[in-house]
Design a protein around this motif. Structure first.
Motif, PDB file in Angstrom:
ATOM      1  N   ALA A 154       0.812  -1.219   0.000  1.00 18.87           N
ATOM      2  CA  ALA A 154       0.000   0.000   0.000  1.00 18.87           C
ATOM      3  C   ALA A 154       0.845   1.269   0.000  1.00 18.87           C
ATOM      4  N   GLY A 155       2.186   1.118   0.126  1.00 16.88           N
ATOM      5  CA  GLY A 155       3.058   2.294   0.136  1.00 16.88           C
ATOM      6  C   GLY A 155       3.995   2.277   1.324  1.00 16.88           C
ATOM      7  N   PRO A 156       4.770   3.350   1.485  1.00 20.63           N
ATOM      8  CA  PRO A 156       5.729   3.406   2.589  1.00 20.63           C
ATOM      9  C   PRO A 156       5.040   3.614   3.932  1.00 20.63           C
ATOM     10  N   ALA A 157       5.720   3.153   4.978  1.00 21.40           N
ATOM     11  CA  ALA A 157       5.206   3.323   6.333  1.00 21.40           C
ATOM     12  C   ALA A 157       6.371   3.641   7.261  1.00 21.40           C
ATOM     13  N   HIS A 158       6.061   4.150   8.451  1.00 27.68           N
ATOM     14  CA  HIS A 158       7.127   4.478   9.392  1.00 27.68           C
ATOM     15  C   HIS A 158       6.629   4.333  10.823  1.00 27.68           C
ATOM     16  N   LYS A 159       7.584   4.166  11.725  1.00 28.75           N
ATOM     17  CA  LYS A 159       7.320   4.204  13.154  1.00 28.75           C
ATOM     18  C   LYS A 159       8.338   5.137  13.780  1.00 28.75           C
ATOM     19  N   LYS A 160       7.863   6.120  14.518  1.00 28.33           N
ATOM     20  CA  LYS A 160       8.738   7.071  15.196  1.00 28.33           C
ATOM     21  C   LYS A 160       8.964   6.627  16.633  1.00 28.33           C
ATOM     22  N   LEU A 161      10.235   6.656  17.057  1.00 30.65           N
ATOM     23  CA  LEU A 161      10.603   6.298  18.412  1.00 30.65           C
ATOM     24  C   LEU A 161      11.354   7.454  19.063  1.00 30.65           C
ATOM     25  N   MET A 162      11.235   7.556  20.371  1.00 29.29           N
ATOM     26  CA  MET A 162      11.964   8.581  21.105  1.00 29.29           C
ATOM     27  C   MET A 162      13.311   8.018  21.547  1.00 29.29           C
ATOM     28  N   VAL A 163      14.350   8.797  21.372  1.00 27.41           N
ATOM     29  CA  VAL A 163      15.707   8.372  21.683  1.00 27.41           C
ATOM     30  C   VAL A 163      16.004   8.620  23.161  1.00 27.41           C
ATOM     31  N   HIS A 164      16.741   7.693  23.760  1.00 27.32           N
ATOM     32  CA  HIS A 164      17.144   7.820  25.167  1.00 27.32           C
ATOM     33  C   HIS A 164      17.879   9.140  25.375  1.00 27.32           C
ATOM     34  N   ARG A 165      17.596   9.802  26.486  1.00 30.61           N
ATOM     35  CA  ARG A 165      18.178  11.123  26.723  1.00 30.61           C
ATOM     36  C   ARG A 165      19.690  11.071  26.911  1.00 30.61           C
ATOM     37  N   GLY A 166      20.247   9.892  27.167  1.00 33.36           N
ATOM     38  CA  GLY A 166      21.692   9.765  27.311  1.00 33.36           C
ATOM     39  C   GLY A 166      22.448   9.744  26.008  1.00 33.36           C
ATOM     40  N   VAL A 167      21.752   9.585  24.878  1.00 28.17           N
ATOM     41  CA  VAL A 167      22.416   9.541  23.574  1.00 28.17           C
ATOM     42  C   VAL A 167      22.779  10.960  23.144  1.00 28.17           C
ATOM     43  N   SER A 168      24.065  11.171  22.845  1.00 28.53           N
ATOM     44  CA  SER A 168      24.563  12.502  22.474  1.00 28.53           C
ATOM     45  C   SER A 168      25.200  12.440  21.087  1.00 28.53           C
ATOM     46  N   PRO A 169      24.512  12.892  20.049  1.00 29.16           N
ATOM     47  CA  PRO A 169      25.063  12.820  18.695  1.00 29.16           C
ATOM     48  C   PRO A 169      26.202  13.822  18.477  1.00 29.16           C
ATOM     49  N   LEU A 170      27.215  13.351  17.774  1.00 25.10           N
ATOM     50  CA  LEU A 170      28.349  14.176  17.366  1.00 25.10           C
ATOM     51  C   LEU A 170      28.575  13.923  15.889  1.00 25.10           C
ATOM     52  N   LEU A 171      28.617  15.000  15.124  1.00 23.04           N
ATOM     53  CA  LEU A 171      28.750  14.874  13.677  1.00 23.04           C
ATOM     54  C   LEU A 171      30.076  15.465  13.226  1.00 23.04           C
ATOM     55  N   PHE A 172      30.795  14.722  12.387  1.00 18.86           N
ATOM     56  CA  PHE A 172      32.019  15.220  11.776  1.00 18.86           C
ATOM     57  C   PHE A 172      31.751  15.419  10.283  1.00 18.86           C
ATOM     58  N   VAL A 173      31.853  16.675   9.836  1.00 17.99           N
ATOM     59  CA  VAL A 173      31.553  17.023   8.446  1.00 17.99           C
ATOM     60  C   VAL A 173      32.841  17.428   7.749  1.00 17.99           C
ATOM     61  N   PRO A 174      33.217  16.743   6.669  1.00 22.26           N
ATOM     62  CA  PRO A 174      34.455  17.077   5.962  1.00 22.26           C
ATOM     63  C   PRO A 174      34.232  18.162   4.925  1.00 22.26           C
ATOM     64  N   ASP A 175      35.333  18.579   4.295  1.00 28.37           N
ATOM     65  CA  ASP A 175      35.229  19.596   3.247  1.00 28.37           C
ATOM     66  C   ASP A 175      35.128  18.979   1.856  1.00 28.37           C
ATOM     67  N   PHE A 176      34.883  17.669   1.779  1.00 25.40           N
ATOM     68  CA  PHE A 176      34.697  17.007   0.491  1.00 25.40           C
ATOM     69  C   PHE A 176      33.333  16.324   0.471  1.00 25.40           C
ATOM     70  N   THR A 177      32.858  15.984  -0.711  1.00 26.77           N
ATOM     71  CA  THR A 177      31.513  15.434  -0.871  1.00 26.77           C
ATOM     72  C   THR A 177      31.577  13.989  -1.360  1.00 26.77           C
ATOM     73  N   MET A 178      30.389  13.375  -1.392  1.00 29.71           N
ATOM     74  CA  MET A 178      30.260  12.011  -1.895  1.00 29.71           C
ATOM     75  C   MET A 178      28.919  11.874  -2.583  1.00 29.71           C
ATOM     76  N   SER A 179      28.918  11.272  -3.760  1.00 28.73           N
ATOM     77  CA  SER A 179      27.680  11.050  -4.494  1.00 28.73           C
ATOM     78  C   SER A 179      26.975   9.804  -3.967  1.00 28.73           C
ATOM     79  N   THR A 180      25.689   9.938  -3.657  1.00 31.46           N
ATOM     80  CA  THR A 180      24.914   8.790  -3.206  1.00 31.46           C
ATOM     81  C   THR A 180      24.872   7.713  -4.279  1.00 31.46           C
ATOM     82  N   GLU A 181      24.751   8.133  -5.547  1.00 33.30           N
ATOM     83  CA  GLU A 181      24.703   7.161  -6.637  1.00 33.30           C
ATOM     84  C   GLU A 181      25.997   6.367  -6.731  1.00 33.30           C
ATOM     85  N   VAL A 182      27.130   7.051  -6.577  1.00 34.04           N
ATOM     86  CA  VAL A 182      28.414   6.350  -6.605  1.00 34.04           C
ATOM     87  C   VAL A 182      28.516   5.387  -5.435  1.00 34.04           C
ATOM     88  N   ALA A 183      28.125   5.830  -4.255  1.00 36.00           N
ATOM     89  CA  ALA A 183      28.193   4.975  -3.072  1.00 36.00           C
ATOM     90  C   ALA A 183      27.359   3.719  -3.253  1.00 36.00           C
TER      91      ALA A 183
END
Length: 301
Positions: A154-183
């Motif tokens: 019937a199509g796409p579906a999703h379930k949303k969950l709440m993340v534990h408050r102890g989880v602390s995301p850290l993101l490292f972003v470089p100065d170069f890119t990547m193509s999703t198609e290539v990956a």
């Protein structure tokens, strides 16, 4: 004519290690969009911020395509529009910039059409997935939090969950890119059975780690389906992930890369990971200490 809506949509990190094309996380890094209805068919597009020099200023702009697609699917004619976009989500870095554009477009169309054709969450996910191709990025962009996305007859579906408050995301972003198609082209059509079973177990464990037991995040983010196959195209990304994981940090490739996401089990661990990364690699990475976004794409006053 003259109606204006403003939309804010978060960046997302898909896969989260083992949850290939299934799991996604919304992060507190946002693109802002304002859309004003014009008389006639005129289309005006103003863009500032990330990727502003490269995005088109015509009806091929991804936000415009998303709005037009929504109008077409509900049998309405899209009016003239003035789009003003302020982009913060880096383009081509595995942070869901295209998913955010699609999500902001369908959210804007939802608001513009509210008095004529009410659209619910299932409608938004279906419309966004029709353009994006996969629901794992658009689901957290639309709804926030940690999302599990899948497809049904019937199509796409999703379930949303709440993340534990102890989880602390850290993101490292470089100065170069990547193509999703290539990956994606680097992945085999088939994988060994034991690798598939391995990822099933880790994906199940990751849900528990993110929602209840952050101390399990290192084991829960192990992957055999996609990251090793893509490593040859992102040697600096792979080196950073390996250096962080060797020291006990739950580091994964964000989406198709090349950004790296660390799911730390507390603010102190996040600081330690940032310090390690600064000394472990010789190329510059921007470290972003973010929160999990819990709202997703929102209509702003």
């Amino acid at each position: 004519m003259g109606q204006t809506v403003a939309v804010r949509v978060p960046a997302t990190s898909a896969n989260l290690g083992p949850g290939f094309d299934t799991l996604g996380l919304a992060l507190s890094l946002y693109d802002d969009l304002t859309v004003t209805v014009l008389d006639g068919d005129e289309l005006i597009i103003d863009v500032e911020g990330s990727g502003a020099a490269d995005v088109p200023r015509d009806d091929s702009h991804l936000v415009v395509r998303a709005i037009a697609h929504t109008y077409e699917r509900v049998g309405r004619r899209m009016p003239g529009l003035h789009l003003r976009a302020h982009n913060v989500i880096p383009h081509g870095r595995g942070l869901g910039s295209s998913g955010a554009a699609v999500a902001s477009g369908v959210r804007a169309a939802q608001a513009l059409l509210a008095d004529e054709v009410p659209l619910d969450d299932a409608d938004l996910l279906r419309l966004a997935t029709e353009l994006e191709g996969h629901p794992d990025n658009v689901a957290p962009a639309l709804f926030g939090g940690l999302t599990i996305a899948w497809t049904t007859p019937a199509g796409p579906a999703h379930k949303k969950l709440m993340v534990h408050r102890g989880v602390s995301p850290l993101l490292f972003v470089p100065d170069f890119t990547m193509s999703t198609e290539v990956a994606r082209s680097l992945q085999p059509a088939q994988v060994p059975r034991e690798d598939a079973v391995f990822n099933v177990s880790r994906s199940a464990l990751l849900i528990a780690a993110l929602t209840q037991s952050p101390e399990l995040l290192l084991a829960a983010t192990e992957d055999r389906l996609h990251q090793d196959y893509r490593a040859q195209a992102m040697p600096r990304t792979t080196a950073l992930v390996q250096a962080l994981r060797a020291r006990g940090f739950a580091a994964v490739v964000s989406g198709a890369g090349p950004s790296v996401l660390v799911l730390a089990d507390g603010p102190g661990a996040r600081l330690e990971a940032a310090e390690l990364a600064a000394s472990a690699v010789d190329s510059p990475w921007e470290a972003l200490m973010l929160a999990v976004d819990v709202k997703g794409g929102t209509i702003r006053d």
